[in-house]
Design an enzyme around this catalytic site. Structure first.
Site, PDB file in Angstrom:
ATOM      1  NE  ARG A 107      21.790  61.102  51.055  1.00 46.11           N
ATOM      2  CZ  ARG A 107      22.073  60.450  52.120  1.00 46.11           C
ATOM      3  NH1 ARG A 107      23.180  60.572  52.471  1.00 46.11           N
ATOM      4  NH2 ARG A 107      21.183  59.768  52.654  1.00 46.11           N
ATOM      5  CE1 TYR A 127      14.270  64.357  45.149  1.00 46.10           C
ATOM      6  CE2 TYR A 127      12.414  63.474  44.416  1.00 46.10           C
ATOM      7  CZ  TYR A 127      13.548  64.360  44.164  1.00 46.10           C
ATOM      8  OH  TYR A 127      13.343  64.914  43.107  1.00 46.10           O
ATOM      9  CD  GLU A 128      18.273  60.142  45.559  1.00 48.48           C
ATOM     10  OE1 GLU A 128      19.364  60.133  45.478  1.00 48.48           O
ATOM     11  OE2 GLU A 128      17.461  59.828  44.362  1.00 48.48           O
ATOM     12  N   GLY A 129      17.678  61.731  51.324  1.00 47.30           N
ATOM     13  CA  GLY A 129      17.917  62.228  52.635  1.00 47.30           C
ATOM     14  C   GLY A 129      17.575  63.707  52.857  1.00 47.30           C
TER      15      GLY A 129
END
Ligand code: CAA
Length: 380
Positions: free
Chosen positions: A243, A362-364
């Site tokens: 992140r 993406y990536e949360g």
């Protein structure tokens, strides 16, 4: 406190900036339009040490800190977010995850090739029905003694077609919930491993996103990362660092759009003067500049926490949440400042606006970052 960059960091910034302008900028519009993966550029980035920036030199990495990595990510992302996501996933999800949690044999066998850019990696957590709800893994890795049998489907996998090495998260023991999940190293070409069609995307169109199918893939037990049941924690810990990389990408997209808008506003004339002289435009630039600086401080602080052995789960979530919001808002304003030209591909800002959106997903997603942030502040 010292907010200045070291000489080494300034050199890395300049090297990444030069690479972006000399190697990524030519052809970036065509690669976006035709969904062409930047093979040549990624190969060169590997040769220059940008694909294993934080990996120890003993595994062919560059042995740099996280701040160096985010500085490079910002510069590359100003020009080509399709290339920078490859850099981000390979560095922070694949190389970092393997170096932090893999065993010596795995590092010798896989990390050395990934960090040098000889091959690239992919991180496979998301599924058709498990994007945000990552503990609901349907992919199974059934324990057969000396190997696992892997079955299931992964979705939206960055580097899905181009990677050679895949870190795959799968459920071994469903009764144990997230404590029954494992992370396995899967190689391209293993029997039963099929790569689905490439996704046709709104943004980062030069990056290579696929679904993956695993049909009775036999994965040796020595390819499991960490102890039995460590897979979900592996994914969460690795994603915290990932992140920071995506936050730096968002920062770069915002800064790239801002720089283009600033230049345009100083050149374009309307009502007898450069449009930057109109307060309607000058105030937009003031807001963009302020928000980008605030985002940069959050990203650097999170990188600093990681480099100094502190817990960076909260700071990485805040950095990604805020930087991705700034990327979206700044790119929309950059298109607006460009007026009709902003709607035309030649001016780059419409691409940056489309590319910005994925940084909120993406990536949360941003909503997941708010779960992480609110849980963190409420439990303290
Ligand atoms: N570090 C270590 N452990 C962690 C952790 C972290 N950062 N975050 C959670 N955990 C642990 C918890 O402590 C818990 O373990 P214990 O029971 O032993 O305490 C376990 O993980 C489960 O956590 P939760 O109970 O909080 O689980 P949850 O179901 O409520 O979900 C979540 C937590 C934060 C929402 C998580 O599911 C999540 O992050 N979802 C988003 C997934 C995501 O980011 N996907 C992106 C895909 S990858 C990608 O995009 C790559 C690409 O190609 C670009």
């Amino acid at each position: 406190m010292d907010f200045s960059l070291s000489e080494e960091h300034i050199m890395i910034q300049q090297a990444a900036r030069d690479f972006a302008n000399n190697e990524l900028l030519p052809g970036v519009i065509e690669r976006d339009e035709n969904q062409t993966f930047p093979h040549e550029q990624i190969k060169k980035l590997g040769e220059l040490g940008f694909l294993g920036m934080m990996t120890d030199t003993q595994y062919n990495g560059s042995g740099m800190d996280t701040l160096s990595y985010v500085i490079a990510m910002e510069e590359l992302s100003k020009v080509d977010a399709s290339a920078s996501v490859v850099v981000s996933v390979n560095n922070s999800l694949v190389c970092w995850g393997l170096e932090a949690f893999g065993n010596e044999e795995q590092k010798q066998k896989y990390l050395s090739r990934l960090a040098s850019g000889e091959v690239i990696g992919a991180f496979c957590l998301s599924e058709p029905e498990a994007g945000s709800d990552a503990t609901s893994q349907k992919t199974t890795a059934i324990d057969k003694g000396d190997h696992y049998i892997l079955n299931g489907t992964k979705n939206w996998i960055t580097n899905g077609g181009t990677a050679d090495i895949y870190l795959v998260i799968a459920q071994t023991n469903r009764e144990k919930g997230h404590k029954g999940i494992n992370a396995l190293i899967v190689e391209k070409g293993m029997d039963g491993f099929e790569i689905g069609p490439k996704e046709n995307k709104l943004g980062i169109r030069g990056s290579d996103t696929h679904s993956l199918n695993f049909n009775d893939v036999k994965v040796p037990k020595e390819n499991r990362i960490g102890e039995d049941g460590f897979g979900f924690k592996f994914a969460m810990k690795t994603l915290s660092g990932g992140r920071i990389g995506i936050a730096a990408q968002a920062l770069g997209i915002a800064a790239g759009a801002y720089e283009l808008a600033l230049k345009y506003a100083k050149e374009r004339k309307a009502f007898g003067t450069e449009i930057a002289n109109h307060q309607a435009i000058a105030f937009k630039l003031a807001d963009m500049h302020t928000q980008i600086e605030a985002a940069r401080n959050l990203v650097y602080k999170s990188a600093w926490e990681k480099d100094n052995g502190k817990n960076y789960d909260l700071s990485s979530a805040m950095a990604k949440l805020y930087a991705s919001k700034v990327a979206m808002e700044t790119t929309v304003e950059a298109v607006q400042i460009h007026g009709g030209n902003g709607f035309v591909k030649d001016y780059h800002v419409e691409r940056l606006m489309r590319d910005a959106k994925i940084t909120q997903i993406y990536e949360g997603t941003s909503e997941i970052q708010k779960i992480v942030i609110s849980r963190s502040i409420l439990q303290n």
